[in-house]
Motif scaffolding. Sequence first.
Motif, PDB file in Angstrom:
ATOM      1  N   ASP A  73       0.820  -1.208   0.000  1.00 28.47           N
ATOM      2  CA  ASP A  73       0.000   0.000   0.000  1.00 28.47           C
ATOM      3  C   ASP A  73       0.860   1.267   0.000  1.00 28.47           C
ATOM      4  OD1 ASP A  73      -2.641  -1.341   2.148  1.00 28.47           O
ATOM      5  OD2 ASP A  73      -2.326  -1.468  -0.017  1.00 28.47           O
ATOM      6  N   SER A  74       2.005   1.205   0.633  1.00 26.22           N
ATOM      7  CA  SER A  74       2.849   2.392   0.784  1.00 26.22           C
ATOM      8  C   SER A  74       3.467   2.861  -0.540  1.00 26.22           C
ATOM      9  CB  SER A  74       3.962   2.115   1.795  1.00 26.22           C
ATOM     10  OG  SER A  74       4.762   1.013   1.369  1.00 26.22           O
ATOM     11  N   VAL A  75       3.461   2.011  -1.565  1.00 30.27           N
ATOM     12  CA  VAL A  75       4.091   2.395  -2.832  1.00 30.27           C
ATOM     13  C   VAL A  75       3.101   2.443  -3.996  1.00 30.27           C
ATOM     14  CG1 VAL A  75       6.262   1.383  -2.047  1.00 30.27           C
ATOM     15  CG2 VAL A  75       4.769   0.072  -3.578  1.00 30.27           C
ATOM     16  N   LYS A  76       1.873   2.072  -3.755  1.00 26.68           N
ATOM     17  CA  LYS A  76       0.868   2.079  -4.837  1.00 26.68           C
ATOM     18  C   LYS A  76       0.744   3.471  -5.439  1.00 26.68           C
ATOM     19  CE  LYS A  76      -2.094  -1.776  -3.451  1.00 26.68           C
ATOM     20  NZ  LYS A  76      -3.407  -2.177  -2.894  1.00 26.68           N
ATOM     21  N   GLY A  77       0.729   3.509  -6.766  1.00 25.21           N
ATOM     22  CA  GLY A  77       0.606   4.771  -7.462  1.00 25.21           C
ATOM     23  C   GLY A  77       1.926   5.490  -7.681  1.00 25.21           C
ATOM     24  N   ARG A  78       2.982   5.011  -7.027  1.00 29.87           N
ATOM     25  CA  ARG A  78       4.304   5.649  -7.180  1.00 29.87           C
ATOM     26  C   ARG A  78       5.326   4.705  -7.818  1.00 29.87           C
ATOM     27  NH1 ARG A  78       7.173   7.016  -2.836  1.00 29.87           N
ATOM     28  NH2 ARG A  78       6.290   5.391  -1.488  1.00 29.87           N
ATOM     29  N   PHE A  79       5.232   3.412  -7.498  1.00 30.39           N
ATOM     30  CA  PHE A  79       6.188   2.422  -8.013  1.00 30.39           C
ATOM     31  C   PHE A  79       5.504   1.551  -9.057  1.00 30.39           C
ATOM     32  CE2 PHE A  79       9.116   2.030  -4.013  1.00 30.39           C
ATOM     33  CZ  PHE A  79       9.263   3.408  -4.006  1.00 30.39           C
ATOM     34  N   THR A  80       6.300   1.112 -10.041  1.00 31.79           N
ATOM     35  CA  THR A  80       5.798   0.198 -11.063  1.00 31.79           C
ATOM     36  C   THR A  80       6.792  -0.936 -11.260  1.00 31.79           C
ATOM     37  OG1 THR A  80       4.661   1.997 -12.223  1.00 31.79           O
ATOM     38  CG2 THR A  80       5.016  -0.052 -13.440  1.00 31.79           C
ATOM     39  N   ILE A  81       6.312  -2.160 -11.108  1.00 29.43           N
ATOM     40  CA  ILE A  81       7.147  -3.325 -11.356  1.00 29.43           C
ATOM     41  C   ILE A  81       6.842  -3.868 -12.745  1.00 29.43           C
ATOM     42  CG2 ILE A  81       5.496  -4.949 -10.314  1.00 29.43           C
ATOM     43  CD1 ILE A  81       7.919  -6.546  -9.262  1.00 29.43           C
ATOM     44  N   SER A  82       7.883  -4.317 -13.439  1.00 28.82           N
ATOM     45  CA  SER A  82       7.717  -4.921 -14.757  1.00 28.82           C
ATOM     46  C   SER A  82       8.827  -5.955 -14.957  1.00 28.82           C
ATOM     47  CB  SER A  82       7.761  -3.850 -15.856  1.00 28.82           C
ATOM     48  OG  SER A  82       9.010  -3.176 -15.844  1.00 28.82           O
ATOM     49  N   ARG A  83       8.706  -6.753 -15.999  1.00 28.02           N
ATOM     50  CA  ARG A  83       9.718  -7.776 -16.243  1.00 28.02           C
ATOM     51  C   ARG A  83       9.846  -8.046 -17.727  1.00 28.02           C
ATOM     52  NH1 ARG A  83       7.749 -13.211 -13.345  1.00 28.02           N
ATOM     53  NH2 ARG A  83       9.333 -14.211 -14.679  1.00 28.02           N
ATOM     54  N   ASN A  84      11.011  -8.553 -18.083  1.00 26.90           N
ATOM     55  CA  ASN A  84      11.286  -8.994 -19.436  1.00 26.90           C
ATOM     56  C   ASN A  84      11.619 -10.472 -19.344  1.00 26.90           C
ATOM     57  OD1 ASN A  84      12.623  -9.734 -21.860  1.00 26.90           O
ATOM     58  ND2 ASN A  84      13.149  -7.598 -22.261  1.00 26.90           N
ATOM     59  N   ASN A  85      10.673 -11.327 -19.692  1.00 25.42           N
ATOM     60  CA  ASN A  85      10.870 -12.758 -19.523  1.00 25.42           C
ATOM     61  C   ASN A  85      11.991 -13.294 -20.417  1.00 25.42           C
ATOM     62  OD1 ASN A  85       8.837 -12.977 -17.597  1.00 25.42           O
ATOM     63  ND2 ASN A  85       7.259 -13.323 -19.135  1.00 25.42           N
ATOM     64  N   GLU A 138      14.711 -11.904 -21.134  1.00 25.00           N
ATOM     65  CA  GLU A 138      16.008 -11.538 -20.578  1.00 25.00           C
ATOM     66  C   GLU A 138      16.121 -11.850 -19.094  1.00 25.00           C
ATOM     67  OE1 GLU A 138      16.909  -7.492 -21.574  1.00 25.00           O
ATOM     68  OE2 GLU A 138      16.914  -7.882 -23.737  1.00 25.00           O
ATOM     69  N   ASN A 139      15.123 -12.531 -18.541  1.00 27.12           N
ATOM     70  CA  ASN A 139      15.158 -12.917 -17.112  1.00 27.12           C
ATOM     71  C   ASN A 139      15.442 -11.721 -16.218  1.00 27.12           C
ATOM     72  OD1 ASN A 139      14.682 -15.620 -17.752  1.00 27.12           O
ATOM     73  ND2 ASN A 139      16.852 -16.070 -17.931  1.00 27.12           N
ATOM     74  N   THR A 140      14.758 -10.626 -16.489  1.00 24.55           N
ATOM     75  CA  THR A 140      15.018  -9.367 -15.789  1.00 24.55           C
ATOM     76  C   THR A 140      13.730  -8.798 -15.228  1.00 24.55           C
ATOM     77  OG1 THR A 140      16.889  -8.923 -17.257  1.00 24.55           O
ATOM     78  CG2 THR A 140      15.989  -7.062 -16.037  1.00 24.55           C
ATOM     79  N   VAL A 141      13.835  -8.226 -14.040  1.00 24.54           N
ATOM     80  CA  VAL A 141      12.712  -7.529 -13.419  1.00 24.54           C
ATOM     81  C   VAL A 141      13.154  -6.109 -13.094  1.00 24.54           C
ATOM     82  CG1 VAL A 141      13.288  -8.335 -11.081  1.00 24.54           C
ATOM     83  CG2 VAL A 141      10.935  -7.650 -11.625  1.00 24.54           C
ATOM     84  N   TYR A 142      12.218  -5.174 -13.222  1.00 30.76           N
ATOM     85  CA  TYR A 142      12.505  -3.758 -13.007  1.00 30.76           C
ATOM     86  C   TYR A 142      11.587  -3.201 -11.926  1.00 30.76           C
ATOM     87  CZ  TYR A 142      14.383  -4.482 -17.712  1.00 30.76           C
ATOM     88  OH  TYR A 142      15.055  -4.963 -18.806  1.00 30.76           O
ATOM     89  N   LEU A 143      12.036  -2.126 -11.308  1.00 27.21           N
ATOM     90  CA  LEU A 143      11.190  -1.373 -10.386  1.00 27.21           C
ATOM     91  C   LEU A 143      11.396   0.106 -10.674  1.00 27.21           C
ATOM     92  CD1 LEU A 143       9.187  -1.678  -8.000  1.00 27.21           C
ATOM     93  CD2 LEU A 143      11.131  -1.181  -6.483  1.00 27.21           C
ATOM     94  N   GLN A 144      10.396   0.705 -11.286  1.00 28.25           N
ATOM     95  CA  GLN A 144      10.405   2.148 -11.523  1.00 28.25           C
ATOM     96  C   GLN A 144       9.825   2.836 -10.292  1.00 28.25           C
ATOM     97  OE1 GLN A 144      11.608   3.998 -14.195  1.00 28.25           O
ATOM     98  NE2 GLN A 144      11.146   5.758 -12.878  1.00 28.25           N
ATOM     99  N   MET A 145      10.608   3.700  -9.680  1.00 32.78           N
ATOM    100  CA  MET A 145      10.195   4.367  -8.452  1.00 32.78           C
ATOM    101  C   MET A 145      10.101   5.871  -8.706  1.00 32.78           C
ATOM    102  SD  MET A 145      12.484   2.271  -5.666  1.00 32.78           S
ATOM    103  CE  MET A 145      14.035   2.935  -6.267  1.00 32.78           C
TER     104      MET A 145
END
Length: 121
Positions: free
Chosen positions: A61-73, A75-82
């Motif tokens: 709840d503390s990061v909803k609306g501010r952080f976005t998680i995504s991944r590239n399957n 490339e076996n990579t996960v991202y966190l846009q903050m």
Amino acid sequence: QVQLRESGGGLVQPGGSLRLTCAASGSIFSIYGMGWHRQAPGKQRELVATITSGGRVNYADSVKGRFTISRNNAENTVYLQMNSLKPEDTAVYYCNAFVKRQATGDIYNYWGQGTQVTVSS
């Protein structure tokens, strides 16, 4: 062996943005859920965000609306846009991944070594 390596942490002013990257490498057959957690000094590690292999996401709840998680399957990579970072976001950020290993077919939860995020003016 499987390794997870985070990058992208650093010092940012309140209201600023950072993008974290976590790349998995090694004897990987497939990756299921991936996620980001964080641990501030004197506090327990807490979940920040998770993403399934199909792209379903979940946020604290503390990061909803501010952080976005995504991944590239591929490339076996996960991202966190903050975005809109706050001083209370200061912590060591860890990624994790549930990996099915090529050699054994077993599924393990692997963790990265962590990357420091400091939000301060």
